[in-house]
Design a protein around this motif. Structure first.
Motif, short mmCIF file in Angstrom:
data_model
loop_
_atom_site.label_atom_id
_atom_site.label_comp_id
_atom_site.label_asym_id
_atom_site.label_seq_id
_atom_site.Cartn_x
_atom_site.Cartn_y
_atom_site.Cartn_z
N GLU A 272 0.83 -1.21 0.00
CA GLU A 272 0.00 0.00 0.00
C GLU A 272 0.87 1.26 0.00
O GLU A 272 0.57 2.23 -0.69
CB GLU A 272 -0.93 -0.01 1.22
CG GLU A 272 -2.05 -1.03 1.13
CD GLU A 272 -2.71 -1.31 2.48
OE1 GLU A 272 -2.42 -0.58 3.45
OE2 GLU A 272 -3.49 -2.27 2.56
N LYS A 273 1.96 1.22 0.77
CA LYS A 273 2.85 2.38 0.84
C LYS A 273 3.59 2.58 -0.49
O LYS A 273 3.78 3.71 -0.95
CB LYS A 273 3.86 2.20 1.99
CG LYS A 273 3.25 2.46 3.37
CD LYS A 273 4.30 2.30 4.46
CE LYS A 273 3.72 2.63 5.83
NZ LYS A 273 3.44 4.07 5.98
N VAL A 274 4.01 1.48 -1.11
CA VAL A 274 4.66 1.56 -2.42
C VAL A 274 3.71 2.19 -3.43
O VAL A 274 4.08 3.09 -4.19
CB VAL A 274 5.11 0.15 -2.90
CG1 VAL A 274 5.51 0.17 -4.37
CG2 VAL A 274 6.27 -0.35 -2.05
N PHE A 275 2.47 1.71 -3.41
CA PHE A 275 1.47 2.22 -4.35
C PHE A 275 1.17 3.70 -4.09
O PHE A 275 1.05 4.49 -5.04
CB PHE A 275 0.17 1.40 -4.24
CG PHE A 275 -0.90 1.84 -5.19
CD1 PHE A 275 -0.72 1.70 -6.56
CD2 PHE A 275 -2.08 2.40 -4.72
CE1 PHE A 275 -1.71 2.11 -7.45
CE2 PHE A 275 -3.07 2.81 -5.60
CZ PHE A 275 -2.89 2.66 -6.97
N ALA A 276 1.09 4.08 -2.81
CA ALA A 276 0.83 5.49 -2.47
C ALA A 276 1.93 6.40 -3.00
O ALA A 276 1.66 7.49 -3.52
CB ALA A 276 0.69 5.65 -0.96
N LYS A 277 3.19 5.93 -2.90
CA LYS A 277 4.30 6.74 -3.42
C LYS A 277 4.23 6.86 -4.94
O LYS A 277 4.53 7.91 -5.51
CB LYS A 277 5.64 6.13 -2.99
CG LYS A 277 5.96 6.37 -1.51
CD LYS A 277 7.36 5.91 -1.15
CE LYS A 277 7.65 6.26 0.31
NZ LYS A 277 8.99 5.81 0.75
N ILE A 278 3.87 5.76 -5.59
CA ILE A 278 3.72 5.79 -7.05
C ILE A 278 2.63 6.80 -7.44
O ILE A 278 2.80 7.60 -8.36
CB ILE A 278 3.36 4.39 -7.59
CG1 ILE A 278 4.57 3.45 -7.46
CG2 ILE A 278 2.90 4.46 -9.03
CD1 ILE A 278 4.27 1.99 -7.75
N MET A 279 1.51 6.77 -6.70
CA MET A 279 0.39 7.68 -7.00
C MET A 279 0.79 9.14 -6.73
O MET A 279 0.37 10.05 -7.46
CB MET A 279 -0.84 7.29 -6.18
CG MET A 279 -1.43 5.96 -6.56
SD MET A 279 -1.97 5.86 -8.28
CE MET A 279 -3.47 6.86 -8.20
N ASP A 280 1.58 9.36 -5.70
CA ASP A 280 2.05 10.72 -5.41
C ASP A 280 2.90 11.25 -6.57
O ASP A 280 2.79 12.41 -6.96
CB ASP A 280 2.88 10.75 -4.11
CG ASP A 280 1.98 10.73 -2.88
OD1 ASP A 280 0.77 10.97 -3.02
OD2 ASP A 280 2.50 10.46 -1.77
N LYS A 281 3.76 10.37 -7.10
CA LYS A 281 4.59 10.78 -8.23
C LYS A 281 3.72 11.07 -9.45
O LYS A 281 3.99 12.00 -10.22
CB LYS A 281 5.63 9.71 -8.56
CG LYS A 281 6.76 9.64 -7.53
CD LYS A 281 7.81 8.61 -7.91
CE LYS A 281 8.94 8.61 -6.89
NZ LYS A 281 9.98 7.59 -7.19
N GLY A 282 2.69 10.27 -9.63
CA GLY A 282 1.77 10.50 -10.74
C GLY A 282 1.04 11.82 -10.61
O GLY A 282 0.86 12.55 -11.59
N VAL A 297 -3.78 3.82 -14.84
CA VAL A 297 -4.28 3.33 -13.55
C VAL A 297 -5.77 2.99 -13.68
O VAL A 297 -6.23 1.94 -13.19
CB VAL A 297 -4.05 4.36 -12.44
CG1 VAL A 297 -4.76 3.94 -11.15
CG2 VAL A 297 -2.55 4.54 -12.17
N GLY A 298 -6.54 3.86 -14.35
CA GLY A 298 -7.97 3.59 -14.54
C GLY A 298 -8.19 2.32 -15.33
O GLY A 298 -9.10 1.53 -15.03
N ILE A 352 -4.56 -3.87 -9.79
CA ILE A 352 -3.71 -2.88 -10.46
C ILE A 352 -2.31 -3.43 -10.70
O ILE A 352 -1.75 -3.30 -11.79
CB ILE A 352 -3.66 -1.56 -9.65
CG1 ILE A 352 -5.03 -0.86 -9.72
CG2 ILE A 352 -2.58 -0.63 -10.18
CD1 ILE A 352 -5.17 0.34 -8.78
N PHE A 353 -1.73 -4.09 -9.68
CA PHE A 353 -0.39 -4.65 -9.85
C PHE A 353 -0.39 -5.75 -10.91
O PHE A 353 0.52 -5.82 -11.75
CB PHE A 353 0.14 -5.20 -8.52
CG PHE A 353 0.77 -4.16 -7.63
CD1 PHE A 353 1.81 -3.37 -8.10
CD2 PHE A 353 0.34 -3.96 -6.33
CE1 PHE A 353 2.41 -2.41 -7.29
CE2 PHE A 353 0.93 -3.00 -5.51
CZ PHE A 353 1.97 -2.22 -5.99
#
Length: 592
Positions: A272-282, A297-298, A352-353
């Motif tokens: 979840e944390k890895v994904f959150a960081k990816i989303m922040d970069k996006g 992502v959609g 998603i992964f």
């Protein structure tokens, strides 16, 4: 050499069948210290002989505690077991009170610890533990007994014949280890696992791993004192997969890019944390790049394991090339499997992964089952999102009338140490282990976990609430890091919410909301309103009786150190409720 049946057989099996130049690797002082299969076996032998010289007898208990994973852990593990000892791995984060309880119940004779902080912690407890005679440290510091002293004793020993006799006398069904469950309530329980319990689990999970090659490498960072990572280490050893230990939880990103593992394990919170960081970069992108990122992502959110239309697959191919390939590079670029366990994985995250070509394999197990019961696998149509996959070979599962998952197999524990009444409370007369988890089979073969039996509760209206299921859905929100659903015996369910403070702070900056502390953030009406909006959004997935009516935000992150999370990041529900009793009274001012 025959397939290993005892835990100390695994390194010898690797040495005899496919020896590695790098069997184990630990990064210290900026460089990797590597150990071949031969060195692994030789050092383990020396440790065994050193322990014999120190007076360790068969069935004596020896503690291992390490802040981070490192090769010394494995060598101690194999060395202790070979000379007939029983190892007792303990979490570094456990309290001194728990150390005292565990050490005394297990009557430990010796302890190996990783660093000065743990050494001093154990030494403070030692006067209250009459059986504990010596404590050795892995790190080298003047004036502190070092584990190399035991190795040196073993190297000079003339007791190799005695060691061989001890090894020959050990049966696969003998007790190998006491693993004290962290537990969400009460005192830790010592789970007795035999050599066969864990060895059989490693062998029975082998077909769920990607087929090993000469390039197979694992990155290990989940605690070795937890049976999940420990069993995987034996499995890697069986398949001659080189094991590299991450320096710390903080360096995982760097270690992934450096080691470029083909496999590693994770708990859902980490993903979840890895994904959150990816989303922040996006979110920080702009223009066409940002549009492409969120389009991908959609698209991934619509992914189906059985495939969709040709046009969808065409678009997914583009998304994988333009967007998801960068995600894979961040994981080292060679990852064939991520084994996710210890808690439920959010189905949206799994989808998603998997859509991105990142093979996340969710599994299920318990310490008492050594641990794996079921796990997803891309082979033979073995993956179903939202389930933990098919039950592994030689293990049986049935669903009781009340929905509880029951397990039987060679991986089932010998019992709880010195607590026969607790053992008989969970293993029935027919040998079935009552897991305490509620579940069902999807399509008749894929196990799905729906909740913890003890954590389900009724509202005052008599409606059942499954809090874990709800909590996993609410945690899809980027605003919510942890959430505890409450409301037993109340008119309606409510929740204590620990925001994702890192994300929330960046959101406040974008909205030009001035805050200088977590407390100020959660007191801000705009913030409260925005989190409530998230709750309302996810409430739509539930029936009217399940919807969260009120929330309170907590001002600090919930952590292992403050006793609110277990070492595997499960919620300690009673502790959280006790700490935030004032907030609960604010939610239910009249007690209902």
């Amino acid at each position: 050499m025959d397939m290993p049946t005892r835990l100390f057989d695994f390194p010898r099996f690797q040495l005899a069948n496919k020896p590695l130049k790098v069997s184990l690797a630990t990064k210290q002082g900026g460089k990797w210290n590597t150990f071949s299969s031969q060195e692994y076996v030789d050092l383990s032998d020396n440790l065994s002989l050193g322990l014999i010289e120190k007076g360790i007898l068969p069935d004596d208990k020896v503690v291992i505690i390490s802040t981070n994973n490192r090769h010394e852990w494995n060598i101690c593990d194999i060395g202790i077991l070979q000379c007939g000892g029983i190892d007792v791995p303990v979490y570094p984060t456990a309290s001194e009170d728990d150390y005292e309880y565990i050490f005394n119940e297990a009557e430990v004779k010796m302890a190996f610890v990783s660093d000065r902080e743990l050494y001093e912690k154990v030494k403070r407890v030692q006067p209250k533990v009459p059986t504990l005679k010596e404590v050795f440290m892995f790190d080298e510091e003047d004036g502190i007994p070092n584990w190399n002293e035991v190795l040196a004793l073993g190297e000079k020993s003339d007791k190799r014949d005695e060691l061989q006799k001890r090894m020959d006398a050990i049966d696969a069904h003998d007790l190998a280890t006491l693993i004290y469950t962290s537990g969400t309530t009460g005192r830790p329980k010592g789970v007795m696992l035999s050599h066969n319990n864990i060895a059989s689990n490693a062998l029975d999970c082998a077909d769920r791993l990607p087929d090993p090659t000469d390039e197979s490498v694992a990155l290990s960072f989940l605690p070795l004192c937890h049976v999940y990572e420990r069993m995987l280490v034996y499995l890697y050893c069986l398949n001659s997969v080189s094991i590299y230990y991450a320096e710390s939880m903080e360096t995982i990103g760097d270690n992934l890019r450096e080691v470029r593992p083909t496999i590693f394990s994770a708990v859902p919170r980490l993903l979840e944390k890895v994904f959150a960081k990816i989303m922040d970069k996006g979110a920080a992108l702009s223009g066409v790049k940002k549009g492409l990122f969120f389009w991908a992502v959609g698209l991934a959110e619509e992914y189906d394991i059985h495939g969709k239309s040709a046009f969808y697959n065409f678009k997914l191919g583009i998304a994988r090339k333009l967007i998801f390939s960068k995600w894979k590079e961040a994981l080292g670029g060679r990852t064939q499997a991520i084994a996710s366990g210890a808690a439920g994985l959010n189905p949206r995250l799994a989808r998603i992964f998997l859509a991105g070509g990142i093979n996340v394999q969710e599994g299920y197990g318990l310490t008492e089952t050594s641990p794996v019961v079921a796990v997803n696998c891309p082979k033979n149509d073995g993956t179903r999102i939202g389930t933990v996959g098919r039950v592994i070979s030689n293990v049986r599962v049935k669903i009781a009338e009340d929905g509880e998952i029951l397990v039987k197999g060679p991986n089932l524990m010998m019992g709880y140490y010195k607590q026969p009444e607790l053992t008989s409370a969970v293993i029935d007369e027919d040998g079935w282990f009552h897991t305490g988890d509620i579940g069902e089979f999807v399509e008749g073969q894929y196990l799905k976990i729906t909740d913890r039996k003890k954590e389900m509760f009724k509202t005052s209206g008599g409606k059942y609430i499954a809090p874990q299921l709800m909590e996993n859905i609410f945690k899809e929100s980027r605003f919510i890091e942890q959430i505890l659903v409450i409301g037993e015996g109340k008119k309606h369910p409510a929740a204590l919410v620990q925001p994702d403070f890192e994300f929330l702070r960046s959101w406040c900056e974008r909205k030009e909301i001035s805050v200088d502390s977590n407390l100020k953030m959660i007191e801000n009406e705009t913030v409260i309103s925005r989190v409530k909006q998230e709750i309302d959004h996810y409430n739509e997935r539930f029936g009217n009786w399940e919807k969260i009516k009120k929330i309170e935000l907590t001002p600090e992150p919930w952590s292992i150190e403050d006793g609110l999370l277990t070492p595997t990041l499960k919620l300690k529900r009673k502790n959280i409720e006790k700490k935030y009793q004032d907030l609960i009274e604010r939610i239910y001012p009249e007690g209902f």
